[in-house]
Design an enzyme around this catalytic site. Structure first.
Site, mmCIF file in Angstrom:
data_model
loop_
_atom_site.group_PDB
_atom_site.id
_atom_site.type_symbol
_atom_site.label_atom_id
_atom_site.label_comp_id
_atom_site.label_asym_id
_atom_site.label_seq_id
_atom_site.Cartn_x
_atom_site.Cartn_y
_atom_site.Cartn_z
ATOM 1 N N LYS A 1 0.841 -1.199 0.000
ATOM 2 C CA LYS A 1 0.000 0.000 0.000
ATOM 3 C C LYS A 1 0.877 1.251 0.000
ATOM 4 C CE LYS A 1 -4.087 -1.789 2.454
ATOM 5 N NZ LYS A 1 -5.007 -1.597 3.599
ATOM 6 N N GLU B 1 -12.073 3.194 9.940
ATOM 7 C CA GLU B 1 -12.392 2.073 9.048
ATOM 8 C C GLU B 1 -11.676 0.807 9.485
ATOM 9 O OE1 GLU B 1 -12.808 4.462 4.776
ATOM 10 O OE2 GLU B 1 -11.402 2.796 4.981
ATOM 11 N N LYS C 1 -18.882 3.254 -2.752
ATOM 12 C CA LYS C 1 -19.941 2.583 -2.004
ATOM 13 C C LYS C 1 -21.254 2.734 -2.747
ATOM 14 C CE LYS C 1 -17.357 3.494 2.156
ATOM 15 N NZ LYS C 1 -17.059 4.530 3.148
ATOM 16 N N ARG D 1 -13.412 13.373 8.268
ATOM 17 C CA ARG D 1 -14.467 14.202 7.662
ATOM 18 C C ARG D 1 -15.824 13.587 7.952
ATOM 19 N NH1 ARG D 1 -12.739 10.751 3.414
ATOM 20 N NH2 ARG D 1 -14.453 9.359 2.821
ATOM 21 N N GLY E 1 -8.404 4.962 0.312
ATOM 22 C CA GLY E 1 -9.594 4.836 -0.516
ATOM 23 C C GLY E 1 -9.372 3.928 -1.712
ATOM 24 N N GLU F 1 -7.814 2.512 8.023
ATOM 25 C CA GLU F 1 -7.640 3.946 7.763
ATOM 26 C C GLU F 1 -8.581 4.737 8.658
ATOM 27 O OE1 GLU F 1 -8.364 4.913 3.616
ATOM 28 O OE2 GLU F 1 -7.050 3.300 2.959
HETATM 29 C C1 MV4 Z 1 -7.095 -4.085 2.384
HETATM 30 C C2 MV4 Z 1 -7.757 -5.177 1.768
HETATM 31 C C3 MV4 Z 1 -7.328 -6.454 2.107
HETATM 32 N N1 MV4 Z 1 -6.301 -6.615 2.983
HETATM 33 N N2 MV4 Z 1 -6.090 -4.301 3.242
HETATM 34 C C4 MV4 Z 1 -9.325 -0.685 -0.117
HETATM 35 C C5 MV4 Z 1 -9.582 0.733 0.228
HETATM 36 C C6 MV4 Z 1 -8.739 1.042 1.405
HETATM 37 N N3 MV4 Z 1 -9.547 1.742 2.353
HETATM 38 C C7 MV4 Z 1 -8.243 -0.260 1.910
HETATM 39 N N4 MV4 Z 1 -8.699 -1.257 1.012
HETATM 40 C C8 MV4 Z 1 -8.455 -2.561 1.232
HETATM 41 N N5 MV4 Z 1 -7.434 -2.827 2.121
HETATM 42 C C9 MV4 Z 1 -5.711 -5.531 3.521
HETATM 43 N N6 MV4 Z 1 -4.694 -5.736 4.362
HETATM 44 C C10 MV4 Z 1 -8.795 -4.929 0.893
HETATM 45 C C11 MV4 Z 1 -9.146 -3.615 0.611
HETATM 46 C C12 MV4 Z 1 -10.266 -3.452 -0.298
HETATM 47 C C13 MV4 Z 1 -11.495 -2.921 0.140
HETATM 48 C C14 MV4 Z 1 -11.679 -2.473 1.425
HETATM 49 C C15 MV4 Z 1 -12.873 -1.941 1.839
HETATM 50 C C16 MV4 Z 1 -13.935 -1.893 0.947
HETATM 51 C C17 MV4 Z 1 -13.782 -2.336 -0.339
HETATM 52 C C18 MV4 Z 1 -12.567 -2.841 -0.773
HETATM 53 C C19 MV4 Z 1 -12.416 -3.299 -2.071
HETATM 54 C C20 MV4 Z 1 -11.214 -3.794 -2.486
HETATM 55 C C21 MV4 Z 1 -10.137 -3.869 -1.607
#
Ligand code: MV4
Length: 457
Positions: free
Chosen positions: A159, A276, A238, A292, A165, A288
């Site tokens: 990441k 989150e 979303k 806001r 996001g 995260e």
């Molecule tokens: C992740 C994950 C799987 N494993 N972290 C996507 C947005 C960002 N807020 C973090 N995200 C993700 N982080 C780990 N370690 C999968 C996602 C992710 C996701 C997270 C929340 C809602 C939708 C998503 C769609 C794809 C990937």
């Protein structure tokens, strides 16, 4: 003293939402708008309106100097940034406060910290929030990355520290692909954010997205308003959000909520925030924090009876939190459908003139939207044109009411995602609450295949 005139540095439904909260408090509003938004509903309703630039957001809604000038000229004593645009811009928040204008948002230092995802994770960990296993902060050395990845196990997720996001992420299935994929992710991050700082996390394969709403007074007091389940997403947008989550027990809600509220109190967080988590196999993992107000805040309002924008304004005005944790009661169930001006199958944007508009109504039905018949949706901005928020005493009752309300909505002249929501409400997994962050995109693939095989379906 006290806030008496708020400049709303945003557009669309959220500008109207902020205007309504302000007016209920006896506070005047100033709408700032681009030339493309001169006919917007919130501009008509606001007490004062200032055109701040051409349609391009960079020259209008993101234009610091134009917005500060509008605040000075109109004598606004506070600025509400809404969501998106300048809402998580620490520099702009600094500038606002330097002009002795109340910033209706978190302390700039906290916006800055949470905007850097490595810093955010460090802060969350130090405050006792459960983290996704991964590197201890940023990693730049490939040998170290291989060591960390071997320890947490593949697949791992690279990441970008400046991402968030869903931007700047790369799944790494095995060690042989670590170096090329991380290099690729670094190049993309450098191009997108001007910063290629990366960190590694265990990749969670099939989690839910659960977020907690928090409020702090900036002086060491904080509360939580429970969680929202936002797992139904497409390309990090979303589509459908609900509160409470169908999978979180009251015990887990109060336990995790207590942990996040204590963390916010310890950092002396101010205003509204969202923490989150990914939730898998009954465990929460912090990913995260959003500093806001969020699009989906109305589902929390529906089940708590609180006005979150009013709470934000009160806090920016230096007042105490309006409620104590023990006075917050979670009642019933709420669901929000985001209605976009887009093709419900291809998702192509569909701006244009609204020829006819009829809003859903009735018991426990809320529509947040600036739409009206004759309005022309400009092509320059986000395609979300309305939010339908429905409440019911039970999840089942809420779903029944939502189906009824969607059927009442009439938007003619542009394509909308209403048919998509109506289809979603027929899916057994949606009805039972059995979905994860992967569900929607997988279902959309199945749906496209079925459509290709038999165009009649
Ligand atoms: C992740 C994950 C799987 N494993 N972290 C996507 C947005 C960002 N807020 C973090 N995200 C993700 N982080 C780990 N370690 C999968 C996602 C992710 C996701 C997270 C929340 C809602 C939708 C998503 C769609 C794809 C990937």
């Amino acid at each position: 003293m006290g806030i008496s005139r708020i400049l709303i540095a945003n557009r669309g439904e959220i500008a109207l939402r902020i205007h309504r909260a302000a007016h209920e408090m006896g506070i005047e509003t100033v709408a700032v708008h681009s030339t493309a938004d001169a006919d917007a509903m919130h501009v008509r309703l606001a007490d004062h309106a200032v055109c701040i630039g051409p349609p391009s957001a960079a020259e209008s809604y993101l234009n610091h100097a134009a917005i500060i000038s509008a605040a000075e000229i109109t004598g606004a004593d506070a600025i509400h940034p809404g969501y998106g645009f300048l809402s998580e811009n620490a520099k702009f928040a600094d500038i606002v406060e330097a002009h002795d204008i109340a910033w209706i948002g978190p302390k700039p230092e906290h916006i800055r910290t949470m905007g850097d995802k490595v810093q955010a994770k460090k802060t969350a960990g130090a405050l006792g929030l459960p983290l996704v296993p991964g590197s201890d902060g940023a990693v730049s050395d490939f040998d170290e990355m291989r060591e960390v990845a071997a320890e947490i196990g593949y697949p791992v997720l690279a990441k970008a520290a400046s991402g968030g996001g869903g931007r700047g992420m790369k799944v790494i299935p095995s060690e042989d692909q670590l170096e090329p994929l991380v290099k690729q992710a670094m190049n993309e991050a450098k191009a997108a954010f001007g910063d290629d700082t990366m960190y590694l996390e265990k990749y969670l394969g099939n989690p839910r997205h659960i977020e907690f709403q928090v409020f702090g007074d900036g002086r060491g007091n904080a509360i939580h308003l429970g969680e929202r389940d936002c797992s139904l997403q497409r390309r990090h947008q979303k589509v459908f959000e609900e509160a409470p989550s169908p999978v979180i027990s009251q015990e887990d809600r109060m336990r995790m909520g207590g942990i996040v509220a204590d963390a916010m109190a310890a950092m002396e967080y101010r205003g509204a925030g969202t923490i989150e988590f990914l939730w898998e196999n009954g465990e929460f993992y912090f990913i995260e924090m959003n500093t806001r107000l969020q699009v989906e805040h109305p589902v929390t309002e529906a089940i708590t009876g609180m006005d979150l924008v009013r709470e934000q304004i009160r806090i920016a005005d230096g007042k105490d939190l309006s409620v104590k944790q023990e006075d917050i009661v979670f009642t019933g169930h709420a669901i929000e459908c985001r209605i976009n001006a887009e093709d419900p199958f291809t998702f192509a944007p569909s701006p244009g003139k609204i020829e006819y508009y009829h809003q859903a109504g009735g018991m426990h039905v809320r529509v947040d939207s600036g739409l009206y018949a004759g309005y022309t949706i400009p092509p320059y901005y986000d395609s979300m044109i309305a939010k339908l928020i429905v409440y019911g005493r039970t999840r089942e009752g809420c779903l029944m009411r939502l189906r009824r309300a969607l059927g009442e909505m009439v938007i003619q002249g542009v394509k909308t995602s209403i048919p998509l929501h109506q289809e979603l409400l027929k899916q057994p997994d949606v009805l039972s609450g059995n979905y994860t962050i992967k569900w929607l995109e997988e279902w959309l693939v199945t749906r496209a295949e079925a459509l290709a095989a038999d165009p009649e379906t």
